[in-house]
Motif scaffolding. Structure first.
Motif: not given
Ligand code: SF4
Ligand code: SF4
Length: 442
Positions: A107, A116, A120, A241, A373
Protein backbone atom coordinates in the motif's frame (compact mmCIF):
# COMPACT_ATOMS: atom_id res chain seq x y z
CA UNK A 1 -2.17 -1.39 -10.35
CA UNK A 2 0.87 0.31 -11.83
CA UNK A 3 4.31 -1.19 -11.56
CA UNK A 4 6.82 0.23 -9.12
CA UNK A 5 10.25 1.24 -10.37
CA UNK A 6 12.60 -1.66 -11.12
CA UNK A 7 15.10 -2.41 -8.36
CA UNK A 8 18.85 -2.52 -8.69
CA UNK A 9 20.20 -6.03 -8.12
CA UNK A 10 20.50 -6.82 -4.40
CA UNK A 11 18.58 -3.71 -3.34
CA UNK A 12 15.46 -4.77 -1.53
CA UNK A 13 12.16 -3.88 -3.16
CA UNK A 14 10.87 -3.11 0.34
CA UNK A 15 11.40 0.15 2.17
CA UNK A 16 13.03 0.16 5.59
CA UNK A 17 9.86 0.61 7.64
CA UNK A 18 9.20 -2.88 9.00
CA UNK A 19 9.83 -4.93 5.86
CA UNK A 20 8.80 -8.60 6.10
CA UNK A 21 11.31 -10.08 8.54
CA UNK A 22 14.17 -12.00 6.87
CA UNK A 23 14.49 -14.00 10.05
CA UNK A 24 10.91 -15.27 9.68
CA UNK A 25 11.27 -15.77 5.92
CA UNK A 26 14.40 -17.88 6.46
CA UNK A 27 12.56 -20.16 8.86
CA UNK A 28 10.61 -21.58 5.92
CA UNK A 29 12.25 -24.86 4.91
CA UNK A 30 9.94 -25.30 1.89
CA UNK A 31 8.50 -28.56 3.23
CA UNK A 32 5.03 -27.85 1.81
CA UNK A 33 3.07 -29.05 4.87
CA UNK A 34 1.06 -25.82 4.66
CA UNK A 35 -0.11 -26.39 1.08
CA UNK A 36 -3.12 -28.69 1.69
CA UNK A 37 -4.75 -26.21 4.09
CA UNK A 38 -4.26 -23.13 1.92
CA UNK A 39 -7.59 -22.22 0.28
CA UNK A 40 -6.04 -20.53 -2.75
CA UNK A 41 -3.69 -23.46 -3.40
CA UNK A 42 -6.71 -25.71 -3.08
CA UNK A 43 -8.60 -23.65 -5.68
CA UNK A 44 -5.88 -23.06 -8.23
CA UNK A 45 -3.03 -25.50 -7.47
CA UNK A 46 -0.45 -22.79 -8.23
CA UNK A 47 2.74 -22.67 -6.16
CA UNK A 48 2.78 -18.87 -6.14
CA UNK A 49 -0.71 -18.87 -4.61
CA UNK A 50 0.43 -21.08 -1.74
CA UNK A 51 2.03 -19.96 1.55
CA UNK A 52 5.39 -21.41 0.47
CA UNK A 53 5.21 -19.62 -2.88
CA UNK A 54 4.22 -16.33 -1.30
CA UNK A 55 7.08 -16.54 1.19
CA UNK A 56 9.41 -17.22 -1.74
CA UNK A 57 8.06 -14.13 -3.52
CA UNK A 58 8.74 -12.08 -0.38
CA UNK A 59 12.30 -13.45 -0.33
CA UNK A 60 12.85 -12.52 -3.98
CA UNK A 61 11.60 -8.97 -3.32
CA UNK A 62 13.73 -8.67 -0.17
CA UNK A 63 16.78 -9.76 -2.19
CA UNK A 64 16.02 -7.26 -4.95
CA UNK A 65 15.50 -10.08 -7.46
CA UNK A 66 11.97 -9.00 -8.42
CA UNK A 67 9.98 -5.80 -8.56
CA UNK A 68 6.74 -5.29 -6.67
CA UNK A 69 4.89 -5.27 -9.98
CA UNK A 70 1.22 -6.02 -10.55
CA UNK A 71 1.84 -9.73 -11.06
CA UNK A 72 3.83 -9.98 -7.81
CA UNK A 73 1.18 -8.00 -5.92
CA UNK A 74 -1.66 -10.16 -7.28
CA UNK A 75 -0.38 -13.20 -5.37
CA UNK A 76 -0.70 -11.25 -2.11
CA UNK A 77 -4.06 -9.73 -3.02
CA UNK A 78 -5.42 -13.27 -3.41
CA UNK A 79 -4.15 -14.37 0.02
CA UNK A 80 -7.12 -14.53 2.38
CA UNK A 81 -4.97 -13.87 5.44
CA UNK A 82 -6.82 -16.84 6.93
CA UNK A 83 -3.68 -18.05 8.76
CA UNK A 84 -4.47 -21.72 8.13
CA UNK A 85 -0.83 -22.08 7.11
CA UNK A 86 0.47 -21.15 10.57
CA UNK A 87 -0.73 -24.06 12.73
CA UNK A 88 0.11 -26.40 9.82
CA UNK A 89 3.76 -25.26 9.75
CA UNK A 90 6.19 -27.48 11.68
CA UNK A 91 8.89 -24.78 11.52
CA UNK A 92 6.77 -22.16 13.26
CA UNK A 93 6.84 -19.64 10.40
CA UNK A 94 4.82 -16.62 11.57
CA UNK A 95 3.11 -15.99 8.24
CA UNK A 96 0.71 -13.53 9.90
CA UNK A 97 3.54 -11.07 10.58
CA UNK A 98 4.93 -11.57 7.07
CA UNK A 99 1.69 -10.91 5.21
CA UNK A 100 0.82 -7.93 7.41
CA UNK A 101 4.22 -6.33 6.72
CA UNK A 102 4.04 -7.19 3.01
CA UNK A 103 0.60 -5.65 2.61
CA UNK A 104 1.70 -2.44 4.32
CA UNK A 105 4.65 -2.27 1.89
CA UNK A 106 2.30 -2.82 -1.07
CA UNK A 107 0.00 0.00 0.00
CA UNK A 108 2.95 2.37 0.54
CA UNK A 109 5.07 1.50 -2.45
CA UNK A 110 2.70 0.63 -5.26
CA UNK A 111 -0.13 2.47 -6.92
CA UNK A 112 -3.55 0.89 -7.31
CA UNK A 113 -5.87 1.72 -10.21
CA UNK A 114 -8.38 4.52 -9.73
CA UNK A 115 -11.25 2.02 -9.56
CA UNK A 116 -9.51 -0.11 -6.93
CA UNK A 117 -8.64 2.97 -4.88
CA UNK A 118 -12.25 4.16 -4.92
CA UNK A 119 -13.61 0.73 -4.01
CA UNK A 120 -11.17 0.31 -1.12
CA UNK A 121 -11.76 3.86 0.13
CA UNK A 122 -15.53 3.26 0.14
CA UNK A 123 -15.12 0.03 2.12
CA UNK A 124 -12.74 1.50 4.68
CA UNK A 125 -14.75 4.71 5.07
CA UNK A 126 -17.93 2.69 5.60
CA UNK A 127 -17.12 -0.53 7.42
CA UNK A 128 -14.88 1.14 10.01
CA UNK A 129 -17.50 3.76 10.86
CA UNK A 130 -20.45 2.62 13.01
CA UNK A 131 -22.11 6.05 12.57
CA UNK A 132 -22.17 5.62 8.79
CA UNK A 133 -23.36 2.02 9.03
CA UNK A 134 -26.13 3.23 11.35
CA UNK A 135 -27.30 5.74 8.74
CA UNK A 136 -27.50 2.91 6.20
CA UNK A 137 -29.78 0.80 8.39
CA UNK A 138 -33.07 2.58 7.67
CA UNK A 139 -32.83 2.58 3.85
CA UNK A 140 -31.68 -1.04 3.95
CA UNK A 141 -34.54 -2.02 6.27
CA UNK A 142 -37.02 -0.36 3.90
CA UNK A 143 -35.36 -2.13 0.95
CA UNK A 144 -35.73 -5.51 2.68
CA UNK A 145 -39.08 -5.17 4.51
CA UNK A 146 -40.96 -3.48 1.63
CA UNK A 147 -40.37 -6.54 -0.54
CA UNK A 148 -38.34 -4.44 -2.97
CA UNK A 149 -35.27 -6.63 -2.40
CA UNK A 150 -37.24 -9.76 -3.34
CA UNK A 151 -38.51 -8.08 -6.52
CA UNK A 152 -35.06 -6.80 -7.49
CA UNK A 153 -33.50 -10.22 -6.91
CA UNK A 154 -36.39 -12.08 -8.54
CA UNK A 155 -36.21 -10.02 -11.73
CA UNK A 156 -32.43 -10.27 -11.90
CA UNK A 157 -32.13 -6.47 -11.84
CA UNK A 158 -28.94 -6.66 -9.83
CA UNK A 159 -27.12 -7.66 -12.99
CA UNK A 160 -27.53 -4.04 -14.12
CA UNK A 161 -25.37 -2.84 -11.21
CA UNK A 162 -21.57 -2.72 -11.15
CA UNK A 163 -20.12 -6.02 -9.91
CA UNK A 164 -18.90 -4.50 -6.61
CA UNK A 165 -22.46 -3.46 -5.72
CA UNK A 166 -23.87 -6.83 -6.75
CA UNK A 167 -21.40 -8.51 -4.42
CA UNK A 168 -22.29 -6.23 -1.50
CA UNK A 169 -26.02 -6.73 -2.05
CA UNK A 170 -25.61 -10.51 -2.06
CA UNK A 171 -23.90 -10.30 1.33
CA UNK A 172 -26.50 -8.09 3.02
CA UNK A 173 -27.70 -9.66 6.28
CA UNK A 174 -31.42 -9.79 7.08
CA UNK A 175 -31.63 -6.82 9.40
CA UNK A 176 -33.27 -7.32 12.79
CA UNK A 177 -34.52 -4.56 15.13
CA UNK A 178 -31.57 -2.73 16.64
CA UNK A 179 -30.62 -3.69 20.22
CA UNK A 180 -28.43 -1.38 22.26
CA UNK A 181 -25.92 -2.53 24.85
CA UNK A 182 -25.90 -0.15 27.81
CA UNK A 183 -22.66 1.43 29.03
CA UNK A 184 -22.97 -0.70 32.18
CA UNK A 185 -24.78 -4.03 32.52
CA UNK A 186 -24.88 -5.23 36.12
CA UNK A 187 -23.89 -8.78 37.03
CA UNK A 188 -26.68 -11.13 38.03
CA UNK A 189 -25.95 -12.30 41.58
CA UNK A 190 -22.52 -12.02 43.12
CA UNK A 191 -20.06 -10.30 40.79
CA UNK A 192 -17.31 -12.60 39.55
CA UNK A 193 -15.51 -10.22 37.18
CA UNK A 194 -15.68 -6.76 35.61
CA UNK A 195 -15.28 -7.04 31.86
CA UNK A 196 -15.17 -4.64 28.93
CA UNK A 197 -17.05 -5.44 25.71
CA UNK A 198 -15.68 -4.54 22.30
CA UNK A 199 -18.76 -3.72 20.24
CA UNK A 200 -17.22 -3.78 16.75
CA UNK A 201 -18.58 -1.87 13.75
CA UNK A 202 -20.54 -4.25 11.51
CA UNK A 203 -21.39 -6.26 14.63
CA UNK A 204 -22.70 -3.17 16.45
CA UNK A 205 -24.94 -1.98 13.63
CA UNK A 206 -25.90 -5.06 11.61
CA UNK A 207 -25.64 -7.77 14.29
CA UNK A 208 -26.62 -5.79 17.38
CA UNK A 209 -28.51 -8.86 18.62
CA UNK A 210 -25.15 -10.65 18.98
CA UNK A 211 -23.74 -7.90 21.21
CA UNK A 212 -26.94 -7.86 23.26
CA UNK A 213 -26.76 -11.66 23.67
CA UNK A 214 -23.09 -11.42 24.67
CA UNK A 215 -23.82 -8.83 27.39
CA UNK A 216 -26.79 -10.86 28.71
CA UNK A 217 -24.82 -14.11 28.91
CA UNK A 218 -21.86 -12.42 30.60
CA UNK A 219 -24.18 -10.78 33.13
CA UNK A 220 -26.01 -14.07 33.74
CA UNK A 221 -22.64 -15.66 34.45
CA UNK A 222 -21.79 -13.01 37.04
CA UNK A 223 -19.88 -10.43 35.01
CA UNK A 224 -20.39 -6.70 35.22
CA UNK A 225 -20.15 -5.59 31.59
CA UNK A 226 -18.73 -2.20 30.62
CA UNK A 227 -19.31 -1.21 27.00
CA UNK A 228 -17.71 2.23 26.49
CA UNK A 229 -20.03 4.02 24.09
CA UNK A 230 -17.19 6.16 22.75
CA UNK A 231 -15.22 3.17 21.48
CA UNK A 232 -14.24 3.32 17.82
CA UNK A 233 -13.48 0.66 15.26
CA UNK A 234 -10.52 -1.49 16.41
CA UNK A 235 -8.89 -1.21 12.97
CA UNK A 236 -8.93 -4.93 12.10
CA UNK A 237 -10.01 -4.45 8.48
CA UNK A 238 -7.33 -1.82 7.97
CA UNK A 239 -4.52 -3.90 9.49
CA UNK A 240 -5.45 -6.90 7.38
CA UNK A 241 -5.51 -4.71 4.25
CA UNK A 242 -2.14 -3.03 4.84
CA UNK A 243 -3.57 0.39 5.78
CA UNK A 244 -1.13 0.78 8.65
CA UNK A 245 -1.33 4.49 9.46
CA UNK A 246 -5.11 4.58 9.77
CA UNK A 247 -5.07 1.29 11.72
CA UNK A 248 -2.62 2.70 14.28
CA UNK A 249 -4.90 5.67 14.95
CA UNK A 250 -7.91 3.45 15.56
CA UNK A 251 -5.90 1.13 17.81
CA UNK A 252 -4.88 4.10 19.97
CA UNK A 253 -8.46 5.34 20.17
CA UNK A 254 -9.64 1.89 21.22
CA UNK A 255 -7.02 1.71 23.98
CA UNK A 256 -8.02 5.20 25.19
CA UNK A 257 -11.71 4.25 25.28
CA UNK A 258 -11.12 1.22 27.53
CA UNK A 259 -8.39 2.54 29.81
CA UNK A 260 -10.67 4.39 32.19
CA UNK A 261 -13.13 1.46 32.28
CA UNK A 262 -10.78 -0.35 34.67
CA UNK A 263 -11.75 -3.84 33.54
CA UNK A 264 -10.02 -7.19 34.19
CA UNK A 265 -10.82 -8.62 30.75
CA UNK A 266 -11.80 -7.18 27.37
CA UNK A 267 -14.28 -9.47 25.65
CA UNK A 268 -14.45 -9.78 21.87
CA UNK A 269 -17.17 -11.61 19.94
CA UNK A 270 -15.97 -10.95 16.39
CA UNK A 271 -13.02 -13.20 15.61
CA UNK A 272 -11.42 -10.75 13.17
CA UNK A 273 -11.50 -7.97 15.77
CA UNK A 274 -10.32 -10.36 18.49
CA UNK A 275 -7.25 -11.46 16.57
CA UNK A 276 -6.44 -7.82 15.83
CA UNK A 277 -6.69 -6.43 19.37
CA UNK A 278 -4.63 -9.34 20.70
CA UNK A 279 -1.82 -8.07 18.42
CA UNK A 280 -1.93 -4.42 19.56
CA UNK A 281 1.40 -4.86 21.37
CA UNK A 282 3.05 -5.68 18.05
CA UNK A 283 1.13 -3.06 16.08
CA UNK A 284 2.07 -0.20 18.41
CA UNK A 285 5.58 -1.42 19.28
CA UNK A 286 7.23 1.76 17.96
CA UNK A 287 5.00 4.22 19.77
CA UNK A 288 6.64 5.48 22.96
CA UNK A 289 3.31 6.59 24.46
CA UNK A 290 1.34 3.49 23.58
CA UNK A 291 3.71 0.51 23.32
CA UNK A 292 3.38 -0.58 26.96
CA UNK A 293 -0.31 0.35 27.18
CA UNK A 294 -0.96 -1.65 24.01
CA UNK A 295 0.79 -4.70 25.49
CA UNK A 296 -1.32 -4.43 28.65
CA UNK A 297 -4.51 -3.95 26.63
CA UNK A 298 -3.77 -6.93 24.39
CA UNK A 299 -3.05 -9.18 27.37
CA UNK A 300 -6.60 -8.57 28.64
CA UNK A 301 -8.37 -9.45 25.37
CA UNK A 302 -10.24 -12.73 25.12
CA UNK A 303 -12.91 -14.18 22.88
CA UNK A 304 -16.30 -14.61 24.58
CA UNK A 305 -15.93 -18.40 24.38
CA UNK A 306 -12.55 -18.23 26.17
CA UNK A 307 -13.99 -16.07 28.94
CA UNK A 308 -16.99 -18.33 29.53
CA UNK A 309 -14.77 -21.43 29.50
CA UNK A 310 -12.96 -19.99 32.53
CA UNK A 311 -16.14 -20.04 34.65
CA UNK A 312 -18.10 -22.90 36.11
CA UNK A 313 -21.52 -22.17 34.48
CA UNK A 314 -23.85 -20.45 36.93
CA UNK A 315 -26.91 -19.71 34.81
CA UNK A 316 -29.14 -22.72 34.15
CA UNK A 317 -29.25 -23.90 30.53
CA UNK A 318 -32.64 -24.90 29.12
CA UNK A 319 -32.82 -27.53 26.41
CA UNK A 320 -32.44 -26.57 22.76
CA UNK A 321 -33.27 -29.56 20.62
CA UNK A 322 -31.14 -28.60 17.66
CA UNK A 323 -28.54 -30.13 15.43
CA UNK A 324 -25.87 -27.45 15.11
CA UNK A 325 -23.15 -27.42 12.46
CA UNK A 326 -20.26 -25.50 13.99
CA UNK A 327 -18.10 -23.47 11.64
CA UNK A 328 -14.62 -22.50 12.86
CA UNK A 329 -13.87 -18.93 11.92
CA UNK A 330 -10.26 -18.68 10.69
CA UNK A 331 -9.43 -15.75 12.93
CA UNK A 332 -10.69 -17.75 15.90
CA UNK A 333 -9.21 -21.18 15.15
CA UNK A 334 -5.94 -20.25 13.42
CA UNK A 335 -5.14 -16.71 14.54
CA UNK A 336 -6.32 -17.10 18.17
CA UNK A 337 -6.00 -20.87 18.59
CA UNK A 338 -9.56 -21.07 19.95
CA UNK A 339 -11.27 -24.32 18.89
CA UNK A 340 -12.39 -26.30 21.91
CA UNK A 341 -14.06 -23.44 23.87
CA UNK A 342 -16.99 -22.71 21.52
CA UNK A 343 -17.60 -26.44 21.12
CA UNK A 344 -17.57 -26.81 24.91
CA UNK A 345 -20.07 -23.96 25.25
CA UNK A 346 -22.46 -25.48 22.72
CA UNK A 347 -22.10 -28.98 24.17
CA UNK A 348 -23.14 -27.66 27.58
CA UNK A 349 -26.64 -26.93 26.20
CA UNK A 350 -29.00 -29.84 26.95
CA UNK A 351 -30.51 -31.41 23.84
CA UNK A 352 -28.09 -29.72 21.43
CA UNK A 353 -26.16 -32.01 19.07
CA UNK A 354 -22.96 -30.77 17.51
CA UNK A 355 -22.14 -31.67 13.92
CA UNK A 356 -18.60 -31.17 12.61
CA UNK A 357 -18.15 -29.67 9.15
CA UNK A 358 -15.48 -31.45 7.08
CA UNK A 359 -12.40 -29.45 6.05
CA UNK A 360 -12.71 -27.28 9.16
CA UNK A 361 -9.32 -25.56 8.64
CA UNK A 362 -10.36 -24.25 5.22
CA UNK A 363 -11.73 -20.70 5.07
CA UNK A 364 -15.35 -20.05 3.98
CA UNK A 365 -14.09 -17.18 1.79
CA UNK A 366 -15.08 -14.29 4.03
CA UNK A 367 -11.67 -13.13 5.33
CA UNK A 368 -12.09 -9.40 6.03
CA UNK A 369 -12.75 -7.67 2.72
CA UNK A 370 -11.71 -10.72 0.65
CA UNK A 371 -15.27 -11.59 -0.41
CA UNK A 372 -15.71 -8.00 -1.60
CA UNK A 373 -12.47 -7.67 -3.54
CA UNK A 374 -12.07 -11.28 -4.76
CA UNK A 375 -15.72 -12.34 -5.18
CA UNK A 376 -15.16 -15.24 -7.59
CA UNK A 377 -12.66 -17.02 -5.33
CA UNK A 378 -14.78 -16.18 -2.28
CA UNK A 379 -17.89 -17.64 -3.92
CA UNK A 380 -16.02 -20.80 -4.88
CA UNK A 381 -14.92 -21.25 -1.25
CA UNK A 382 -18.40 -20.40 0.05
CA UNK A 383 -19.99 -22.95 -2.31
CA UNK A 384 -17.48 -25.58 -1.19
CA UNK A 385 -18.39 -24.91 2.46
CA UNK A 386 -22.13 -25.01 1.68
CA UNK A 387 -21.70 -28.40 -0.03
CA UNK A 388 -19.97 -29.75 3.09
CA UNK A 389 -22.74 -28.42 5.36
CA UNK A 390 -25.59 -29.91 3.29
CA UNK A 391 -25.09 -33.61 4.23
CA UNK A 392 -25.04 -32.77 7.96
CA UNK A 393 -28.80 -32.13 7.95
CA UNK A 394 -28.31 -29.42 10.56
CA UNK A 395 -31.04 -27.11 11.87
CA UNK A 396 -28.65 -24.19 12.21
CA UNK A 397 -25.02 -23.19 11.61
CA UNK A 398 -23.13 -21.49 14.45
CA UNK A 399 -19.91 -19.53 14.17
CA UNK A 400 -18.00 -16.78 15.98
CA UNK A 401 -17.49 -14.01 13.44
CA UNK A 402 -19.91 -11.63 11.68
CA UNK A 403 -17.97 -11.88 8.41
CA UNK A 404 -18.44 -15.67 8.39
CA UNK A 405 -22.14 -15.26 9.17
CA UNK A 406 -22.57 -13.00 6.12
CA UNK A 407 -20.52 -15.24 3.87
CA UNK A 408 -22.21 -18.47 4.96
CA UNK A 409 -25.73 -16.99 4.76
CA UNK A 410 -25.02 -15.86 1.23
CA UNK A 411 -23.40 -19.18 0.17
CA UNK A 412 -26.15 -21.32 1.71
CA UNK A 413 -28.89 -19.27 0.09
CA UNK A 414 -27.11 -19.39 -3.31
CA UNK A 415 -27.05 -23.16 -2.93
CA UNK A 416 -30.72 -23.41 -2.03
CA UNK A 417 -30.19 -24.25 1.65
CA UNK A 418 -32.63 -22.45 3.96
CA UNK A 419 -30.44 -22.74 7.01
CA UNK A 420 -30.06 -19.93 9.55
CA UNK A 421 -26.53 -18.92 10.53
CA UNK A 422 -26.10 -17.47 14.01
CA UNK A 423 -23.36 -16.52 16.42
CA UNK A 424 -22.49 -19.21 18.99
CA UNK A 425 -23.37 -16.85 21.84
CA UNK A 426 -26.93 -16.44 20.52
CA UNK A 427 -27.55 -20.15 21.12
CA UNK A 428 -26.14 -19.93 24.66
CA UNK A 429 -28.30 -16.86 25.30
CA UNK A 430 -31.42 -18.57 23.90
CA UNK A 431 -30.74 -21.59 26.12
CA UNK A 432 -30.31 -19.46 29.27
CA UNK A 433 -33.48 -17.50 28.49
CA UNK A 434 -35.44 -20.63 27.61
CA UNK A 435 -36.17 -19.37 24.10
CA UNK A 436 -36.67 -21.40 20.97
CA UNK A 437 -34.70 -21.28 17.75
CA UNK A 438 -37.59 -19.33 16.23
CA UNK A 439 -36.70 -16.32 18.41
CA UNK A 440 -33.35 -16.15 16.59
CA UNK A 441 -34.99 -16.04 13.18
CA UNK A 442 -36.85 -12.81 13.99
S1 SF4 B 1 -3.10 -16.98 4.98
FE1 SF4 B 1 -4.52 -18.50 4.10
S2 SF4 B 1 -4.65 -17.98 1.92
FE2 SF4 B 1 -2.87 -16.89 2.73
S3 SF4 B 1 -1.14 -18.26 2.34
FE3 SF4 B 1 -1.86 -18.75 4.43
S4 SF4 B 1 -3.32 -20.43 4.14
FE4 SF4 B 1 -3.02 -19.49 2.11
S1 SF4 C 1 4.89 -25.54 6.31
FE1 SF4 C 1 6.11 -23.81 7.06
S2 SF4 C 1 8.23 -24.36 6.55
FE2 SF4 C 1 6.91 -25.72 5.36
S3 SF4 C 1 6.65 -24.66 3.38
FE3 SF4 C 1 4.93 -24.03 4.66
S4 SF4 C 1 5.63 -22.14 5.67
FE4 SF4 C 1 7.46 -23.14 4.84
Amino acid sequence: MNNSAPNSPNVSAFDTHHPPSNEIIDKCVHCGFCLPVCPTYLLWGQEMDSPRGRIYLMKLAADGAVEMNSNWVSHFDTCLGCMACMPACPSGVDYGKLIEATRAQIERKTERSKGEKLHRRFMFDTFTRPDRLRRMRLPLLVYQKSGFQAVVRGLGLLKLLPKQLQVMEALLPRLAPHETVAEITRAVGTKRRRVGLLLGCVQREFFSQVNAATARVLAAEGCEVIAPQAQSCCGALLVHAGEETAALELAKKTIDAFESANVDTIVTNAAGCGSNVKEYGHLLRDDPDYAERARQFAAKCKDISEVLAEFEPRAARHPLKLRVAFHDSCHLQHAQGVRSQPRGLLSSIPGLKLAEIAEAPICCGSAGIFNLVQPDAANALGDRKASLIAPLKADVVATGNPGCILQLQSALSRNGQKLPVVHTIQLVDASIRGQSMESLRR
